[in-house]
Enzyme design. Structure first.
Site, PDB file in Angstrom:
ATOM      1  N   GLY A  26      -8.963  30.556 -66.019  1.00 38.05           N
ATOM      2  CA  GLY A  26      -9.722  29.822 -66.501  1.00 38.05           C
ATOM      3  C   GLY A  26     -10.825  29.170 -65.768  1.00 38.05           C
ATOM      4  O   GLY A  26     -10.695  29.678 -64.795  1.00 38.05           O
ATOM      5  N   PHE A  48     -11.442  22.690 -63.652  1.00 41.82           N
ATOM      6  CA  PHE A  48     -10.917  21.628 -64.340  1.00 41.82           C
ATOM      7  C   PHE A  48      -9.996  21.975 -65.627  1.00 41.82           C
ATOM      8  O   PHE A  48     -10.043  21.606 -66.698  1.00 41.82           O
ATOM      9  CB  PHE A  48     -12.098  20.412 -64.707  1.00 41.82           C
ATOM     10  CG  PHE A  48     -12.967  20.414 -63.620  1.00 41.82           C
ATOM     11  CD1 PHE A  48     -12.484  19.374 -62.835  1.00 41.82           C
ATOM     12  CD2 PHE A  48     -14.399  21.080 -63.479  1.00 41.82           C
ATOM     13  CE1 PHE A  48     -13.328  19.074 -61.579  1.00 41.82           C
ATOM     14  CE2 PHE A  48     -15.104  20.723 -62.344  1.00 41.82           C
ATOM     15  CZ  PHE A  48     -14.634  19.720 -61.373  1.00 41.82           C
ATOM     16  N   GLU A  80      -5.190  30.118 -56.651  1.00 38.19           N
ATOM     17  CA  GLU A  80      -6.539  30.387 -56.159  1.00 38.19           C
ATOM     18  C   GLU A  80      -6.640  32.168 -55.883  1.00 38.19           C
ATOM     19  O   GLU A  80      -7.348  32.476 -54.856  1.00 38.19           O
ATOM     20  CB  GLU A  80      -6.924  29.689 -54.879  1.00 38.19           C
ATOM     21  CG  GLU A  80      -6.888  28.277 -55.143  1.00 38.19           C
ATOM     22  CD  GLU A  80      -7.977  27.537 -55.534  1.00 38.19           C
ATOM     23  OE1 GLU A  80      -8.794  28.315 -56.495  1.00 38.19           O
ATOM     24  OE2 GLU A  80      -7.967  26.398 -55.801  1.00 38.19           O
ATOM     25  N   ALA A  81      -6.312  32.886 -57.024  1.00 36.35           N
ATOM     26  CA  ALA A  81      -6.306  34.245 -56.755  1.00 36.35           C
ATOM     27  C   ALA A  81      -7.742  34.760 -56.635  1.00 36.35           C
ATOM     28  O   ALA A  81      -7.794  35.950 -55.834  1.00 36.35           O
ATOM     29  CB  ALA A  81      -5.824  34.950 -58.142  1.00 36.35           C
ATOM     30  N   CYS A  94     -15.857  20.577 -72.461  1.00 40.98           N
ATOM     31  CA  CYS A  94     -17.285  20.429 -71.957  1.00 40.98           C
ATOM     32  C   CYS A  94     -17.818  19.176 -71.969  1.00 40.98           C
ATOM     33  O   CYS A  94     -17.611  18.372 -72.759  1.00 40.98           O
ATOM     34  CB  CYS A  94     -17.988  21.235 -73.157  1.00 40.98           C
ATOM     35  SG  CYS A  94     -20.013  21.150 -72.796  1.00 40.98           S
ATOM     36  N   CYS A 103     -19.042  24.530 -72.384  1.00 41.60           N
ATOM     37  CA  CYS A 103     -18.761  25.381 -73.212  1.00 41.60           C
ATOM     38  C   CYS A 103     -19.682  26.607 -73.114  1.00 41.60           C
ATOM     39  O   CYS A 103     -20.635  26.483 -72.441  1.00 41.60           O
ATOM     40  CB  CYS A 103     -18.709  25.039 -74.546  1.00 41.60           C
ATOM     41  SG  CYS A 103     -20.327  24.159 -75.207  1.00 41.60           S
TER      42      CYS A 103
HETATM   43 ZN    ZN Z   1     -20.747  22.021 -74.837  1.00 47.85          ZN
END
Ligand code: ZN
Length: 210
Positions: free
Chosen positions: A25, A28, A98-99, A154, A186
């Site tokens: 992802g 944050f 932290e790949a 976002c 986003c």
């Molecule tokens: Zn947004």
């Protein structure tokens, strides 16, 4: 929420069955928190767990996997992906944070560990600040049995965020210890401001204004 596979339903319940899980992802998005959650569950079950992170990540504490909410678990910093093999002999569960900062050997190392019957949990950024696939995370996604994509929110509009927008002008791909230099965005809010930096055509090609 990810729940561990029920190994009692495998053909031979006594066989050690390994696999690879990836948590990916944006910044944050809670990747490290999710990694730590899985590690804690394994530790409660008295499983032998080894946790690794790349030595390049010098933020906060050198010996801990530390997430942004300070929810820490002790880890081993390593110089290269192959070093993980040296320190994983006794482990039933190998967790890697932290790949995206590891070298090209990381996918092979994960395969070796999983083939030895270990559960391998890897967390990392899937995209860099330009919205491009980051490091070896995309390769890991292909070979993993289980993938969890976590999201941030976002800061511009409150939608689900999967991009890490960089607020500074630096073009360095790795900008460490500068989390204030990023904000989760986003798709719409990420590309809206990217358009100001570069003209983005609908066919996906990007042309920089010079
Ligand atoms: Zn947004």
């Amino acid at each position: 929420m990810f729940l561990e596979p029920d190994l009692n339903h495998t053909v031979n319940a006594n066989a050690q069955v390994g696999w690879i899980e990836v948590v990916c992802g944006s910044m944050f998005s809670g990747k490290t928190e999710e990694l730590i959650r899985r590690v804690r569950r394994a530790l409660i079950a008295k499983q032998e767990v080894s946790i690794f992170k790349p030595l390049i990540d010098t933020r906060y504490d050198k010996e801990k996997v530390v997430s942004h909410n300070k929810n820490a678990v002790r880890s081993i910093p390593v110089n290269s992906a192959k070093d993980i093999l040296i320190h994983s002999h006794k482990a039933q569960v190998v967790a890697i944070d932290e790949a995206q900062f590891f070298d090209k050997d990381l996918p092979d190392v994960c395969q070796i560990l999983a083939n030895q019957g270990k559960r391998v949990i890897v967390a990392g950024l899937d995209m860099d600040f330009e919205g491009k696939p980051f490091g070896w995370t995309p390769h890991l996604l292909a070979i993993a049995e289980f993938i969890t994509k976590v999201h941030a929110i976002c800061v511009k509009c409150g939608s689900i965020a999967s991009y890490s927008y960089r607020l500074t002008a630096s073009k360095e791909r790795v900008l460490l210890g500068e989390k204030e230099a990023y904000e989760p965005r986003c798709r719409q809010c990420f590309y809206k401001d990217k358009k100001k930096e570069a003209q983005v055509y609908t066919n996906g090609h990007t042309t920089k204004h010079s």
